[in-house]
Scaffold this motif. Sequence first.
Motif, short mmCIF file in Angstrom:
data_model
loop_
_atom_site.label_atom_id
_atom_site.label_comp_id
_atom_site.label_asym_id
_atom_site.label_seq_id
_atom_site.Cartn_x
_atom_site.Cartn_y
_atom_site.Cartn_z
N ILE A 133 0.57 -0.99 -0.10
CA ILE A 133 -0.48 0.20 0.21
C ILE A 133 1.36 0.99 -0.05
CG2 ILE A 133 -1.80 1.49 1.75
CD1 ILE A 133 -3.34 -1.12 2.05
N SER A 134 0.12 1.74 -1.05
CA SER A 134 1.21 3.70 -0.89
C SER A 134 0.41 4.48 -0.40
CB SER A 134 1.64 3.55 -2.47
OG SER A 134 2.23 5.03 -2.92
N ILE A 135 0.94 5.43 0.15
CA ILE A 135 0.06 6.63 0.53
C ILE A 135 0.54 7.93 0.35
CG2 ILE A 135 -1.37 7.63 2.57
CD1 ILE A 135 -2.53 5.16 2.01
N ASN A 136 -0.02 9.05 -0.25
CA ASN A 136 0.16 9.95 -1.12
C ASN A 136 1.00 10.48 0.34
OD1 ASN A 136 0.54 12.45 -2.61
ND2 ASN A 136 -0.18 11.75 -3.90
N VAL A 137 2.40 11.52 0.07
CA VAL A 137 2.81 12.74 1.30
C VAL A 137 1.56 13.82 1.53
CG1 VAL A 137 4.30 13.46 -0.23
CG2 VAL A 137 4.67 13.63 2.42
N ARG A 138 1.26 13.83 0.22
CA ARG A 138 0.59 15.08 0.08
C ARG A 138 -0.79 15.67 0.79
NH1 ARG A 138 -1.56 17.18 -4.20
NH2 ARG A 138 -1.02 14.58 -5.59
N LEU A 139 -1.03 14.22 1.44
CA LEU A 139 -2.93 14.07 2.74
C LEU A 139 -2.32 14.43 3.58
CD1 LEU A 139 -3.36 10.25 1.40
CD2 LEU A 139 -4.70 13.15 1.15
N MET A 140 -1.03 14.72 4.32
CA MET A 140 -0.01 14.99 5.74
C MET A 140 -0.53 16.83 5.15
SD MET A 140 0.65 13.37 7.42
CE MET A 140 1.65 13.38 8.69
N LEU A 141 -0.75 17.73 4.42
CA LEU A 141 -1.21 19.23 4.59
C LEU A 141 -2.76 18.98 4.49
CD1 LEU A 141 0.93 20.18 0.89
CD2 LEU A 141 1.66 20.10 3.27
N ALA A 142 -3.30 18.02 4.37
CA ALA A 142 -4.48 18.28 4.67
C ALA A 142 -5.18 18.17 6.11
CB ALA A 142 -5.36 16.82 3.60
N PRO A 143 -6.26 18.07 6.31
CA PRO A 143 -6.41 17.32 7.50
C PRO A 143 -7.00 16.10 7.72
CG PRO A 143 -8.24 19.38 6.55
CD PRO A 143 -7.24 18.61 5.44
N LYS A 144 -6.32 15.69 9.16
CA LYS A 144 -6.36 14.14 9.80
C LYS A 144 -8.20 13.64 9.12
CE LYS A 144 -3.44 14.89 13.58
NZ LYS A 144 -4.00 14.53 15.45
N GLU A 145 -8.77 13.96 9.11
CA GLU A 145 -9.75 13.54 8.55
C GLU A 145 -9.16 12.33 6.61
OE1 GLU A 145 -10.61 15.59 11.53
OE2 GLU A 145 -10.23 15.99 9.67
N MET A 146 -8.73 13.50 5.66
CA MET A 146 -8.25 12.77 4.59
C MET A 146 -7.77 12.13 4.87
SD MET A 146 -10.60 14.67 3.19
CE MET A 146 -11.33 15.22 5.31
N MET A 147 -6.85 11.79 5.68
CA MET A 147 -5.26 10.59 5.94
C MET A 147 -6.00 9.55 6.34
SD MET A 147 -2.17 10.09 5.33
CE MET A 147 -1.16 10.57 5.90
N ASP A 148 -6.82 9.63 6.95
CA ASP A 148 -7.60 8.60 7.79
C ASP A 148 -9.08 7.96 6.92
OD1 ASP A 148 -6.60 9.05 9.80
OD2 ASP A 148 -8.14 9.92 10.49
N GLN B 99 -17.56 2.27 3.40
CA GLN B 99 -18.65 3.14 4.27
C GLN B 99 -18.77 2.28 5.59
OE1 GLN B 99 -19.63 6.04 3.77
NE2 GLN B 99 -21.81 6.11 5.31
N THR B 100 -18.89 1.45 6.07
CA THR B 100 -19.12 0.57 7.41
C THR B 100 -17.91 0.73 8.29
OG1 THR B 100 -20.05 -0.86 6.75
CG2 THR B 100 -19.47 -1.72 7.97
N ILE B 101 -17.22 0.89 7.83
CA ILE B 101 -15.67 1.56 8.79
C ILE B 101 -14.75 2.53 8.85
CG2 ILE B 101 -14.83 -1.18 7.75
CD1 ILE B 101 -12.49 0.08 6.95
N TYR B 102 -15.46 3.73 7.56
CA TYR B 102 -15.50 4.77 7.29
C TYR B 102 -16.79 5.81 7.41
CZ TYR B 102 -13.02 9.46 7.41
OH TYR B 102 -12.36 10.84 7.92
N PRO B 103 -18.07 5.79 7.90
CA PRO B 103 -18.95 6.86 7.38
C PRO B 103 -18.51 7.40 7.01
CG PRO B 103 -19.08 5.68 9.80
CD PRO B 103 -17.44 5.50 9.43
N ASN B 104 -18.12 8.53 7.10
CA ASN B 104 -17.06 9.64 6.45
C ASN B 104 -17.03 9.93 5.29
OD1 ASN B 104 -18.57 10.97 8.70
ND2 ASN B 104 -16.88 11.69 9.72
N THR B 105 -17.38 9.09 4.23
CA THR B 105 -16.65 8.60 3.26
C THR B 105 -16.73 9.37 2.35
OG1 THR B 105 -16.02 5.99 3.43
CG2 THR B 105 -16.92 6.99 0.79
N ALA B 106 -18.48 10.18 2.04
CA ALA B 106 -18.82 10.92 1.51
C ALA B 106 -17.74 12.55 0.96
CB ALA B 106 -20.22 11.03 1.01
N THR B 107 -18.35 12.76 2.53
CA THR B 107 -17.25 14.02 2.69
C THR B 107 -16.20 14.21 2.11
OG1 THR B 107 -18.88 14.52 4.78
CG2 THR B 107 -16.93 15.29 5.46
N ALA B 108 -15.26 13.34 2.87
CA ALA B 108 -14.11 13.01 2.54
C ALA B 108 -13.52 13.22 1.31
CB ALA B 108 -13.50 11.79 2.74
#
Length: 217
Positions: free
Chosen positions: A152-167, A191-200
């Motif tokens: 799994i690869s995660i983009n480092v630029r997500l560290m510039l966003a609110p934590k919820e985006m990284m989550d 959606q089950t494990i991350y209910p705020n999917t649509a918002t993110a």
Amino acid sequence: MRVTVIRNKRRKKAAFYVTPNGIELRIPARLSKRVIDRILEEHDTWIHEISQKLPRQTSVLDEGLVFHGKNYPTQIDDGSTLRFDGTSFWVPEAWDDATLWKQYEIWLRERALHYVIERAPIYEKILGVKAKKIRIGHQKTRWGSCSSNGTISINVRLMLAPKEMMDYVIAHEWVHLVHFDHSPSFWSTLQTIYPNTATAKDWLKRHGHTLQLKKTE
């Protein structure tokens, strides 16, 4: 204004160039520091005059640095590493913008990896899966990816966003370990494990282009 010295093995003579980014001194690759210093000293008056006519370049030191969606001011100190005390970033006095951008990305990558390693077990326990390898990338268009072998690869630029985006992206990629597609089953599980999917998803769609780091070698 600082003069950027650029070495080129094909160049035969030293010459100054005025560019949108400032003044460049382009020189033969093997020109000694002593000669470079002499050239700069001899043209000191000219460099100063040209510098006054050029538009002021905004420094990252003036703009501050972003971490988890918040902009923090930068302070200068006599240290040798980039430090963050929770309210300010402390930058070594000797660093120029290029060095700061490089070290800032290294700093973000280290914290991104730590954050992912800390959060991943939450989803691994729920899903009953485990990533084979975790890496932090600097992708241009993708926030994350999951390979067929479980990397799994995660983009480092997500560290510039609110934590919820990284989550959200962490949850998204870990669900791919169960559903290697974007089928209805995938979205239902996410959606089950991350209910705020649509918002993110909406936040990243509207603001993702603002999460920018200068590419460093």
